[in-house]
Scaffold this motif. Sequence first.
Motif, mmCIF file in Angstrom:
data_model
loop_
_atom_site.group_PDB
_atom_site.id
_atom_site.type_symbol
_atom_site.label_atom_id
_atom_site.label_comp_id
_atom_site.label_asym_id
_atom_site.label_seq_id
_atom_site.Cartn_x
_atom_site.Cartn_y
_atom_site.Cartn_z
ATOM 1 N N LEU A 115 -0.569 4.729 3.722
ATOM 2 C CA LEU A 115 -0.295 5.854 4.790
ATOM 3 C C LEU A 115 -1.092 7.040 4.528
ATOM 4 O O LEU A 115 -1.650 7.251 3.418
ATOM 5 C CB LEU A 115 0.973 6.337 5.124
ATOM 6 N N PRO A 116 -1.853 7.539 5.434
ATOM 7 C CA PRO A 116 -2.651 8.837 5.118
ATOM 8 C C PRO A 116 -2.031 10.058 4.127
ATOM 9 O O PRO A 116 -2.794 10.509 3.274
ATOM 10 C CB PRO A 116 -2.926 9.449 6.518
ATOM 11 N N LYS A 117 -0.778 10.367 4.465
ATOM 12 C CA LYS A 117 -0.229 11.287 3.654
ATOM 13 C C LYS A 117 -0.143 10.910 1.970
ATOM 14 O O LYS A 117 0.009 11.549 1.234
ATOM 15 C CB LYS A 117 1.176 11.560 4.096
ATOM 16 N N TYR A 118 0.062 9.270 1.868
ATOM 17 C CA TYR A 118 0.246 8.733 0.468
ATOM 18 C C TYR A 118 -1.236 9.060 -0.250
ATOM 19 O O TYR A 118 -1.210 9.325 -1.401
ATOM 20 C CB TYR A 118 0.475 7.301 0.581
ATOM 21 N N ALA A 178 -1.507 -0.594 -5.073
ATOM 22 C CA ALA A 178 -1.601 0.659 -5.311
ATOM 23 C C ALA A 178 -1.007 1.558 -4.195
ATOM 24 O O ALA A 178 -0.835 2.852 -4.458
ATOM 25 C CB ALA A 178 -3.386 0.876 -5.180
ATOM 26 N N ALA A 179 -1.026 0.973 -3.075
ATOM 27 C CA ALA A 179 -0.281 1.903 -2.061
ATOM 28 C C ALA A 179 1.079 1.882 -2.447
ATOM 29 O O ALA A 179 1.727 2.869 -2.063
ATOM 30 C CB ALA A 179 -0.429 0.960 -0.769
ATOM 31 N N VAL A 180 1.877 0.756 -2.912
ATOM 32 C CA VAL A 180 3.216 0.949 -3.529
ATOM 33 C C VAL A 180 3.333 2.020 -4.340
ATOM 34 O O VAL A 180 4.423 2.994 -4.305
ATOM 35 C CB VAL A 180 3.764 -0.402 -3.939
ATOM 36 N N TRP A 181 2.498 2.050 -5.447
ATOM 37 C CA TRP A 181 2.480 3.056 -6.416
ATOM 38 C C TRP A 181 2.268 4.590 -5.826
ATOM 39 O O TRP A 181 2.900 5.439 -6.230
ATOM 40 C CB TRP A 181 1.571 2.964 -7.634
ATOM 41 N N GLU A 214 7.995 1.173 5.127
ATOM 42 C CA GLU A 214 6.711 1.801 5.403
ATOM 43 C C GLU A 214 5.387 1.097 5.169
ATOM 44 O O GLU A 214 4.526 0.876 5.869
ATOM 45 C CB GLU A 214 6.520 3.267 4.985
ATOM 46 N N ILE A 215 5.581 0.166 4.303
ATOM 47 C CA ILE A 215 4.494 -0.384 3.723
ATOM 48 C C ILE A 215 4.378 -1.747 4.501
ATOM 49 O O ILE A 215 3.287 -2.092 4.782
ATOM 50 C CB ILE A 215 4.552 -0.904 2.156
#
Length: 330
Positions: free
Chosen positions: A197-200, A292-295, A328-329
């Motif tokens: 997500l952009p905030k992540y 990477a998104a999960v982390w 969310e992922i």
Amino acid sequence: MVFCKGDEDSINRVLEALNHFSAATRLIANRDKSHMFVAGVRDQVKAQLLEKTGFAQGTFPIRYLGLPLSSKKWSKLETTVDQQDYKPDNNYLCKTIIICWKATIFILPQSILKKVNRKCREYLWGKTVEQKKTSLVSWDKVCLLKSRRGLNVKDCRTWNIASMVGGRYSITKSYLQLKGEHNKMEVADLIWNSVALPKYRFHVWLVVYGRLLTKERLLRLHIPVENPNYYLCDHRVMEKSTHLFVDRNWITSLRVELTQWINVQLPAGELKYVLECIKRKRWKEFSKELIAAVWGAMTYQTLRARNYKVFKDAILQPIEVATQIKREIV
């Protein structure tokens, strides 16, 4: 728009061309809507030229194809930015975009370009009537390419200079040349991946940059802190980036839950180190982006849990946060 010398011979040639065009196309110049602008000639010559053409004398400034044209340098009044209290709404953004668009066509006053950069900076980091938030990363670094540790935001002053260079270079190439060479961030593609997500993404960028406002960093910046201890554990230790994202029970429980979900084992460590480990793996590109998104989501939600504890005195359980990240992922 036709340019010529301010003498009778040149005017005759222009009229001859216009008459030839009219005879060929049957289109006639509208003398009521056409004007002639004369400069650098005597009043007597000017009167003769106006009488010969039948055009009215024009005065600057004018608008041509939607662009304001003037015989003088642009003033602050003509390129002013809204002086009222800043509000990040669509109307304000449209005004700023118009100024930046003009910066690709005209040489604007440096004070105006500096003010536009300041407004964009305030929009990025946040500003209210009561307070102005701290810029966590300098504007020069924000304006670098994402692959060079920046956000790829255009610096209006440099863009204005690049747009005036011309020649065989495009504006973008001239702009990058003016910004200079900078070291490449090897994990930039994992930070700005399409799965997160952009905030992540923005949060991970700050963490990798080392600009997150932990209690330790606030004290190093000489900003007073009521309680420097880490809120998500019972031990009285100063809050550092390693405590938030590496070696405490809360983040460890969340990390175990998420690694079991994605069925991947990675070493515990700073976020940049973990991303570098993912980069070196011989996985498919989508798998790297997903992990990477999960982390990144894990570090973001850890900071969110800390803020809940600080400002709302509420404790978010790791299992609840892990469920939200999965939702969310996916």
